[in-house]
Scaffold this motif. Structure first.
Motif, short mmCIF file in Angstrom:
data_model
loop_
_atom_site.label_atom_id
_atom_site.label_comp_id
_atom_site.label_asym_id
_atom_site.label_seq_id
_atom_site.Cartn_x
_atom_site.Cartn_y
_atom_site.Cartn_z
N GLY A 198 0.79 -1.22 0.00
CA GLY A 198 0.00 0.00 0.00
C GLY A 198 0.82 1.26 0.00
N GLU A 199 2.14 1.19 -0.20
CA GLU A 199 2.97 2.38 -0.19
C GLU A 199 3.84 2.42 -1.45
N PRO A 200 3.20 2.45 -2.64
CA PRO A 200 3.95 2.39 -3.89
C PRO A 200 4.84 3.59 -4.12
N ASP A 201 4.60 4.71 -3.41
CA ASP A 201 5.41 5.89 -3.61
C ASP A 201 6.85 5.68 -3.15
N ARG A 202 7.10 4.66 -2.35
CA ARG A 202 8.46 4.38 -1.89
C ARG A 202 9.27 3.63 -2.95
N ILE A 203 8.58 3.10 -3.93
CA ILE A 203 9.26 2.31 -4.96
C ILE A 203 9.36 3.16 -6.21
N LYS A 204 10.56 3.43 -6.64
CA LYS A 204 10.74 4.40 -7.72
C LYS A 204 10.92 3.75 -9.09
N GLU A 205 11.53 2.60 -9.14
CA GLU A 205 11.81 1.98 -10.42
C GLU A 205 10.56 1.33 -10.99
N ASN A 206 10.31 1.56 -12.28
CA ASN A 206 9.10 1.06 -12.93
C ASN A 206 9.00 -0.46 -12.88
N GLN A 207 10.11 -1.16 -13.09
CA GLN A 207 10.08 -2.62 -13.06
C GLN A 207 9.72 -3.14 -11.67
N GLU A 208 10.23 -2.47 -10.66
CA GLU A 208 9.94 -2.87 -9.29
C GLU A 208 8.46 -2.63 -8.97
N ILE A 209 7.93 -1.55 -9.47
CA ILE A 209 6.52 -1.25 -9.27
C ILE A 209 5.64 -2.33 -9.91
N GLN A 210 5.98 -2.70 -11.13
CA GLN A 210 5.20 -3.72 -11.82
C GLN A 210 5.30 -5.07 -11.12
N ALA A 211 6.50 -5.40 -10.65
CA ALA A 211 6.68 -6.66 -9.93
C ALA A 211 5.87 -6.68 -8.65
N ARG A 212 5.86 -5.54 -7.96
CA ARG A 212 5.09 -5.44 -6.72
C ARG A 212 3.60 -5.59 -7.01
N GLU A 213 3.11 -4.97 -8.07
CA GLU A 213 1.70 -5.07 -8.43
C GLU A 213 1.31 -6.51 -8.73
N ARG A 214 2.20 -7.24 -9.43
CA ARG A 214 1.93 -8.65 -9.72
C ARG A 214 1.88 -9.47 -8.43
N ARG A 215 2.79 -9.18 -7.51
CA ARG A 215 2.78 -9.90 -6.23
C ARG A 215 1.51 -9.61 -5.46
N GLU A 216 1.10 -8.35 -5.46
CA GLU A 216 -0.12 -7.97 -4.77
C GLU A 216 -1.34 -8.69 -5.35
N LEU A 217 -1.42 -8.70 -6.67
CA LEU A 217 -2.55 -9.35 -7.34
C LEU A 217 -2.56 -10.85 -7.06
N ALA A 218 -1.39 -11.48 -7.15
CA ALA A 218 -1.30 -12.91 -6.89
C ALA A 218 -1.61 -13.23 -5.43
N GLY A 219 -1.09 -12.40 -4.52
CA GLY A 219 -1.36 -12.62 -3.10
C GLY A 219 -2.82 -12.47 -2.76
N GLY A 220 -3.46 -11.44 -3.31
CA GLY A 220 -4.89 -11.24 -3.06
C GLY A 220 -5.74 -12.35 -3.64
N THR A 221 -5.35 -12.86 -4.80
CA THR A 221 -6.07 -13.97 -5.42
C THR A 221 -5.93 -15.24 -4.58
N GLY A 222 -4.71 -15.48 -4.11
CA GLY A 222 -4.49 -16.65 -3.25
C GLY A 222 -5.25 -16.56 -1.95
N MET A 223 -5.26 -15.36 -1.36
CA MET A 223 -6.02 -15.18 -0.13
C MET A 223 -7.50 -15.46 -0.36
#
Length: 346
Positions: A53-78
């Motif tokens: 929930g704090e994407p502003d701390r992540i500056k690199e675009n690739q890292e942001i996309q990776a985090r979004e994928r993790r969030e989506l996968a984690g929420g789906t698994g939950m």
């Protein structure tokens, strides 16, 4: 099959009556509270590091996309875990009880169905807003309506407080009364808990804010799916119930036809538009959530100022529609039982 159909019909009828008499019990052992605790624990376990929930701390675009994928996968698994656990436990419990004795199974299922209805509690909590406004003024009304809505209430006017209460009753007729009833009539308490687990997840993580935009997306979309048909049938039942409640059914139909899509959710405006038309008031519009303004279209016409008595009126409409829903769905279930009995030679 016939025994389970009969048992679920008895259970839904008994659960509905129990809810009208006793309302939703306030206890940490309430199944919905247990589902909520399960969701919270799984979220903490899956997210772990606490930086969600704090994407502003992540500056690199690739890292942001990776985090979004993790969030989506984690929420789906939950969501998958919550559904399996919340549906599997009632299913196993009912299977054992029905195996032991039919009436034991029907009795246990009736209690489970009772926990899934919200007619009396919805009426009580919304009427508490009306009583607070009348007895203690605006600040008391704001505090009371904050118990039943997700929006910010600190700056609401009296009109805003009343409108929020009316909208809550109208919207929750679908996901707090009709949708659980429909799913329980189809698949008993087991399918009822399947629905309620999804609905509870949506209410907890289905927000479009930084924290839940990706983690809660699957739950929010799944809630849209399971409510798509129930919300539309619920709106039609509200329209039919309007003249039975002393309200305007013709205008409810007109406003529903016109404004049923005036919401970001594909389902929320369905019942809100029917209620707005029945009451001849204007609902929705801009609202603050977590300190942020969300622009929303209006629902209904501003034929007259909304007033405190509209909370009582919309509750009368909701209760009438709830009883009518039980009669209609019960009649369909009896027809299915009759057909099943003939096939089974009962």
């Amino acid at each position: 099959m016939y025994r389970y159909l009969l048992g679920s019909l008895i259970a839904v009828l008994a659960g509905f009556i129990l809810d009208l008499i006793f309302g939703d019990p306030s206890t940490p052992l309430h199944p919905i509270c247990l589902i909520g605790n399960l969701i919270s624990r799984l979220e903490k376990w899956i997210r772990g590091n606490g930086d969600a929930g704090e994407p502003d701390r992540i500056k690199e675009n690739q890292e942001i996309q990776a985090r979004e994928r993790r969030e989506l996968a984690g929420g789906t698994g939950m969501a998958a875990l919550v559904i399996v656990i919340s549906t599997g436990i009632p299913a196993a419990l009912l299977a054992v009880c029905y195996h032991i004795q039919f009436w034991l199974g029907a009795a246990v299922e009736a209690v489970l169905c009772f926990f899934l209805f919200a007619v009396k509690s919805l009426k009580k909590e919304s009427m508490n807003v009306k009583h607070a406004l009348e007895a203690d003024g605006l600040e008391a009304g704001r505090k009371m309506v904050a118990r039943i809505v997700g929006r910010d209430t600190q700056a609401l006017s009296e009109t805003g407080v009343v409108k929020a209460a009316v909208e809550t009753v109208a919207e929750n007729f679908s996901d707090g009364v009709f949708a659980p009833m429909l799913y329980m009539m189809i698949g008993g308490g087991t399918l009822g808990f399947f629905y309620k687990s999804i609905n509870t997840m949506d209410s907890m993580v289905g927000y479009k804010n930084d924290r839940y935009l990706y983690f809660g997306r699957f739950a929010a979309k799944l809630d849209d799916v399971v409510n798509y048909i129930p919300a539309r049938i619920a709106a039609l039942i509200l329209i039919v119930s309007a003249p039975l409640s002393g309200l305007d059914g013709k205008n409810a139909w007109r406003i529903w036809r016109r404004d049923r899509r005036n919401h970001a959710s594909p389902n929320s405006a369905q019942t809100e538009s029917a209620a707005a038309g029945a009451l001849h008031v204007r609902l929705a519009g801009d609202a603050y959530y977590f300190g942020k303004l969300y622009k929303k279209p209006f629902i209904g016409d501003d034929d007259r100022p909304i007033e405190k008595e509209d909370i009582a009126r919309v509750n009368r409409l909701m209760v009438t529609a709830s009883v009518l829903s039980l009669i209609l769905l019960g009649a369909v279930k009896i027809l299915l039982l009759t057909a099943a009995a003939r096939l089974a030679g009962v």
